[in-house]
Design a protein around this motif. Structure first.
Motif, PDB file in Angstrom:
ATOM      1  N   VAL A 140      60.147  21.120  28.210  1.00 30.20           N
ATOM      2  CA  VAL A 140      59.647  21.454  29.535  1.00 30.20           C
ATOM      3  C   VAL A 140      60.718  22.144  30.376  1.00 30.20           C
ATOM      4  O   VAL A 140      60.432  23.057  31.152  1.00 30.20           O
ATOM      5  CB  VAL A 140      59.126  20.177  30.240  1.00 30.20           C
ATOM      6  N   GLU A 141      61.991  21.749  30.217  1.00 30.34           N
ATOM      7  CA  GLU A 141      63.059  22.370  31.005  1.00 30.34           C
ATOM      8  C   GLU A 141      63.254  23.828  30.605  1.00 30.34           C
ATOM      9  O   GLU A 141      63.550  24.677  31.454  1.00 30.34           O
ATOM     10  CB  GLU A 141      64.369  21.591  30.818  1.00 30.34           C
ATOM     11  N   LEU A 142      63.082  24.111  29.310  1.00 25.22           N
ATOM     12  CA  LEU A 142      63.217  25.494  28.858  1.00 25.22           C
ATOM     13  C   LEU A 142      62.111  26.367  29.443  1.00 25.22           C
ATOM     14  O   LEU A 142      62.359  27.496  29.885  1.00 25.22           O
ATOM     15  CB  LEU A 142      63.173  25.539  27.329  1.00 25.22           C
ATOM     16  N   ILE A 143      60.894  25.839  29.496  1.00 28.90           N
ATOM     17  CA  ILE A 143      59.780  26.608  30.049  1.00 28.90           C
ATOM     18  C   ILE A 143      59.973  26.837  31.539  1.00 28.90           C
ATOM     19  O   ILE A 143      59.620  27.891  32.078  1.00 28.90           O
ATOM     20  CB  ILE A 143      58.453  25.881  29.763  1.00 28.90           C
ATOM     21  N   GLN A 144      60.587  25.876  32.222  1.00 33.99           N
ATOM     22  CA  GLN A 144      60.812  26.028  33.656  1.00 33.99           C
ATOM     23  C   GLN A 144      61.890  27.060  33.979  1.00 33.99           C
ATOM     24  O   GLN A 144      62.095  27.390  35.138  1.00 33.99           O
ATOM     25  CB  GLN A 144      61.191  24.679  34.268  1.00 33.99           C
ATOM     26  N   SER A 145      62.544  27.568  32.960  1.00 32.98           N
ATOM     27  CA  SER A 145      63.539  28.622  33.173  1.00 32.98           C
ATOM     28  C   SER A 145      62.900  30.004  33.249  1.00 32.98           C
ATOM     29  O   SER A 145      63.567  30.982  33.611  1.00 32.98           O
ATOM     30  CB  SER A 145      64.574  28.609  32.029  1.00 32.98           C
ATOM     31  N   ILE A 146      61.606  30.125  32.889  1.00 33.23           N
ATOM     32  CA  ILE A 146      60.949  31.438  32.836  1.00 33.23           C
ATOM     33  C   ILE A 146      60.699  31.944  34.256  1.00 33.23           C
ATOM     34  O   ILE A 146      60.051  31.268  35.062  1.00 33.23           O
ATOM     35  CB  ILE A 146      59.624  31.346  32.073  1.00 33.23           C
ATOM     36  N   PRO A 147      61.149  33.146  34.598  1.00 35.21           N
ATOM     37  CA  PRO A 147      60.872  33.706  35.934  1.00 35.21           C
ATOM     38  C   PRO A 147      59.382  34.066  36.072  1.00 35.21           C
ATOM     39  O   PRO A 147      58.765  34.575  35.138  1.00 35.21           O
ATOM     40  CB  PRO A 147      61.740  34.964  35.979  1.00 35.21           C
ATOM     41  N   LEU A 148      58.849  33.808  37.251  1.00 37.59           N
ATOM     42  CA  LEU A 148      57.450  34.167  37.493  1.00 37.59           C
ATOM     43  C   LEU A 148      57.251  35.683  37.401  1.00 37.59           C
ATOM     44  O   LEU A 148      56.193  36.153  36.983  1.00 37.59           O
ATOM     45  CB  LEU A 148      57.013  33.669  38.869  1.00 37.59           C
ATOM     46  N   ALA A 149      58.246  36.457  37.766  1.00 40.01           N
ATOM     47  CA  ALA A 149      58.130  37.914  37.690  1.00 40.01           C
ATOM     48  C   ALA A 149      57.989  38.379  36.242  1.00 40.01           C
ATOM     49  O   ALA A 149      57.337  39.397  35.970  1.00 40.01           O
ATOM     50  CB  ALA A 149      59.354  38.568  38.334  1.00 40.01           C
ATOM     51  N   ALA A 150      58.593  37.653  35.309  1.00 41.63           N
ATOM     52  CA  ALA A 150      58.443  38.010  33.894  1.00 41.63           C
ATOM     53  C   ALA A 150      57.001  37.794  33.443  1.00 41.63           C
ATOM     54  O   ALA A 150      56.424  38.620  32.720  1.00 41.63           O
ATOM     55  CB  ALA A 150      59.404  37.186  33.039  1.00 41.63           C
TER      56      ALA A 150
END
Length: 765
Positions: free
Chosen positions: A353-363
């Protein structure tokens, strides 16, 4: 009962071995099945999982739903719909096609009530499946579906461009479009760079070498941009997920009011999800050669998935063509791939879950912009245009973009019905001015819809002319009949001449005789005029009686050829004008009931035809030498110059020549009787030889039996010709016997192996 097993063992152990053998076969089948799953489905499921995660997060973002709702829908769509659905290789999850509707629904009802709407939509989908109406959804025109997808794509692009440029999407596509120039001209921060970089990777990825492109482009783009953003420690908005994904705490909630709007939303989501699912399932079936989808079961599976997803706080689930096509391309063989993909989404999103929370919304916005642009497929636009449905496509697209998805689709459906009515009920009216004569051709369905135009065309014809009105219509209603009848009476009273020529069922003629045909199914089938005798066709079907043509029917027939047939065959005859190359020499009787081109389905340039009374091939004998040489010359020319590949001798039933030979009465027609002497070898063959069989039986009528022998005799005469014999031995020529039963309209072909005439189509040799 207890002794039965022992008895089976004492009997030789057959029962025991049978059981063991069955168990061994079942074990082998299970081993093969699991081997297939491990070898093909598990790797495919991992590929689909890698594509599904970023898409699910992006769709949740675009819908305005909690980000975790996309994950829940992906898990449920994979496991529940994958296990229960009717399409083995379709993969389900949150779909871009519902983002616009979901955004509007969430804005109107809130997230908890939206979850209840998803549950109710699932129940409605199950009812759709149980009522077995799934295939009815396929009646929606492809242009409407593609227009709907393009509208969704345009809406996605307009909304997500604001996120990429550092702003927030507006409530409608029109507002997004209006605000876009200001957004573009404004200040852009790191989010714009991340979004544009994501799109750039997605565009360039398919052009890289093969080993690299095996990694799905969405996964590669999101991973690369996220890694760069983390390493650069940029400050941008990122994905937010609950710390404990298994305790999300969403519960569906019914509204306190507005039940009509609630019900409308349920029906809207159920219909759109069902149509998108069914179209995706049909598309997936075209990608593989395995079992076809059970569309009704697929709706039941989707309904169960939506009930589960809504109850757990997830987005609506549909069959998704992006994931499904990836699944097929990755080599999946069974539904296990879709189920495993859902399990991987659950496992990795909970564990990472922490890795997924690193994804920028702009991406994710960049990914959705790319997906939306791909939905506007220019190749599809060209295909739709080729089928004449471009108006349907653009009307649906504009409706989805400017109003909402359901309204856009309904507008498209309404327009398709209008176009269908126009195409099926609007007659083609062609006016051909021939000086003092006017020819008007009306084709199609002639109804009240065509009356204004028909009336205008008829009213524009100058007075005192001869008007030939050809009605090539499939239906004629009362309004059209009244228009034609009134105009005819008025034009003839004014001194003009009107000839009504109906080609097909006499709709107008029946109306004038006060026995109109009301229903299309009551219209009797009418022979084309080139199949029925001219006089019979004119008298029975039209009642036309033109004095100057009573004794010259071919004058009218020649005119008819020039009017209707010549334009159709002119190109063919132009190609044949300089030379002929027929494939068959066809020798048959002069009998008017035989039409060689009709019974052989041939056209201009196919047959080199010789016709004479009795279909004789006379052997040279000195008498009737001119006639003998005429037939022989035709044979020689056909074999030596035209190089025909086949010679056919065709006799027929009720032949007047055969009847005359058997009667022996030739005093009244001395020339005919002299010609019929060429049939004497056939008579000897009939009297002295065994009977010739027609489909296993000898004909009852002696004349018919003689006609069969006569065909064989003429084939023998042909083989006596040195040129024919040489060509047949060399394999360049085939000799065929044929017999036509006039009353039964049945063609028989001679089986060279058995000497029996068999019905055409079942010839053995």
């Amino acid at each position: 009962m207890a002794g039965a097993p022992e008895a089976a063992d004492r009997a030789g152990g057959k029962g025991t071995r049978s059981v063991h053998s069955g168990q061994t076969g079942g074990d082998r089948h299970r081993r093969v099945r699991w081997k297939t799953v491990l070898r093909h489905d598990v790797p495919a499921s991992l590929v689909v999982f890698l594509v599904a995660v970023p898409l699910s997060l992006g769709i949740a973002l675009a819908s305005g739903a909690p980000i975790v709702a996309g994950v829940v829908a992906a898990v449920v769509g994979g496991i529940v719909a994958g296990a229960l659905g009717g399409s083995r290789l379709q993969v389900s999850g949150p779909a871009a096609g519902l983002t616009v509707v979901m955004a509007e629904t969430i804005a109107e009802f809130g997230w908890a009530v939206t979850c209840a709407i998803t549950v109710c939509a699932g129940v409605l989908q199950i009812l759709f499946g149980l009522s077995r109406i799934a295939r009815a959804a396929l009646a929606i025109a492809p242009a409407i579906v593609h227009g709907m997808l393009a509208g969704i794509g345009v809406t996605l692009v307009l909304g997500q461009l604001h996120v990429i440029l550092g702003g927030a999407p507006q409530s409608s596509a029109i507002d997004n479009l209006a605000e876009l120039p200001g957004q573009i001209a404004g200040h852009h921060d790191t989010a714009a760079v991340i979004g544009i970089a994501t799109i750039a990777v997605l565009l360039l990825w398919p052009r890289l070498p093969r080993p690299v492109t095996r990694i799905p482009a969405p996964l590669a783009a999101i991973t690369m941009v996220t890694v760069v953003a983390v390493l650069a420690d940029v400050s941008v908005a990122r994905v937010e997920l609950p710390g404990d994904l298994l305790a999300i705490g969403f519960l569906p909630e019914l509204p306190s009011s507005g039940w009509f709007d609630f019900g409308l939303a349920v029906v809207t989501i159920a219909l759109i999800a069902s149509v998108e699912t069914l179209l995706s399932a049909v598309a997936v079936d075209r990608m593989h050669t395995g079992p076809r989808a059970d569309l009704n079961r697929e709706l039941v599976g989707q309904g169960a998935a939506n009930i589960t997803s809504g109850a757990l706080g997830g987005l609506p689930v549909t069959g998704v063509i992006v994931r499904s096509s990836t699944n097929v391309a990755a080599g999946a063989r069974t539904r296990a791939s879709a189920v495993f993909h859902g399990m991987w989404v659950l496992l990795f999103t909970v564990a990472l879950v922490e890795l997924i929370q690193s994804i920028p919304l702009a991406a994710l916005a960049g990914l959705l912009t790319y997906v939306g642009a791909k939905l506007v497929n220019l190749r599809t636009v060209r295909t739709v245009r080729g089928h004449g449905d471009l108006s349907l496509y653009f009307v649906t697209l504009l409706g989805v973009v400017t109003i909402d998805l359901l309204t856009g689709v309904l507008i498209g459906v309404a327009l398709s019905l209008v176009l269908m009515l126009r195409r099926t009920m609007w007659s083609g009216i062609q006016v051909i001015d021939q000086g003092e004569h006017h020819r008007i051709v009306v084709e199609g369905v002639l109804t009240f819809l065509s009356v204004p135009r028909l009336s205008a065309v008829l009213g524009a014809i100058p007075p005192d002319r001869t008007v030939r009105l050809e009605l090539v219509v499939d239906y004629l209603d009362h309004a059209a009949f009244d228009c034609l009848s009134g105009w005819q009476h008025g034009y003839e009273r004014a001194g003009g001449t009107v000839v009504i020529d109906e080609i097909g069922h006499p709709w107008y003629g029946n109306g004038r005789s006060r026995s109109p045909t009301v229903r299309r199914q009551e219209a009797k089938r009418v022979q084309p005029r080139w199949l029925a005798p001219w006089s019979e066709w004119m008298a029975q079907e039209h009642g036309v009686d033109i004095p100057e043509q009573r004794h010259r029917p071919l004058h009218r027939g020649a005119s008819e050829f020039q009017w209707r047939t010549a334009p159709l065959v002119r190109d063919t005859l132009m190609r044949l004008a300089s030379e002929q190359a027929p494939h068959t020499l066809f020798i048959t009787c002069s009998d008017a009931r035989l039409v060689p081109n009709v019974i052989t389905t041939s056209g201009p340039g196919d047959l080199f035809t010789v016709r004479n009374i009795g279909n004789f091939v006379p052997v040279s004998s000195g008498c009737h030498d001119g006639v003998d040489r005429s037939v022989g010359a035709a044979v020689e020319y056909a074999v030596a110059v035209l190089k025909v590949r086949e010679i056919v001798v065709c006799g027929h039933s009720s032949c007047g020549a055969m009847t005359a030979i058997l009667s022996g009465d030739g005093d009244r027609l001395p020339v005919v009787w002299q010609w019929l002497s060429h049939g004497e070898p056939s008579v000897r063959r009939w009297r002295e030889g065994p009977p010739v069989l027609l489909e296993g039986e000898a004909p009852e009528a002696q004349a018919d039996a003689l006609a069969l022998h006569n065909v064989l005799q003429q084939l023998d005469h042909l083989r006596a010709d040195p040129a024919v014999a040489e060509a047949e031995r060399a394999g360049r020529l085939v000799l065929t016997g044929m017999y036509f039963d006039v009353g039964a309209a049945q063609v028989y072909l001679l089986d060279s192996g058995t000497g029996v005439f068999q019905p055409a189509g079942v010839r053995a040799g």
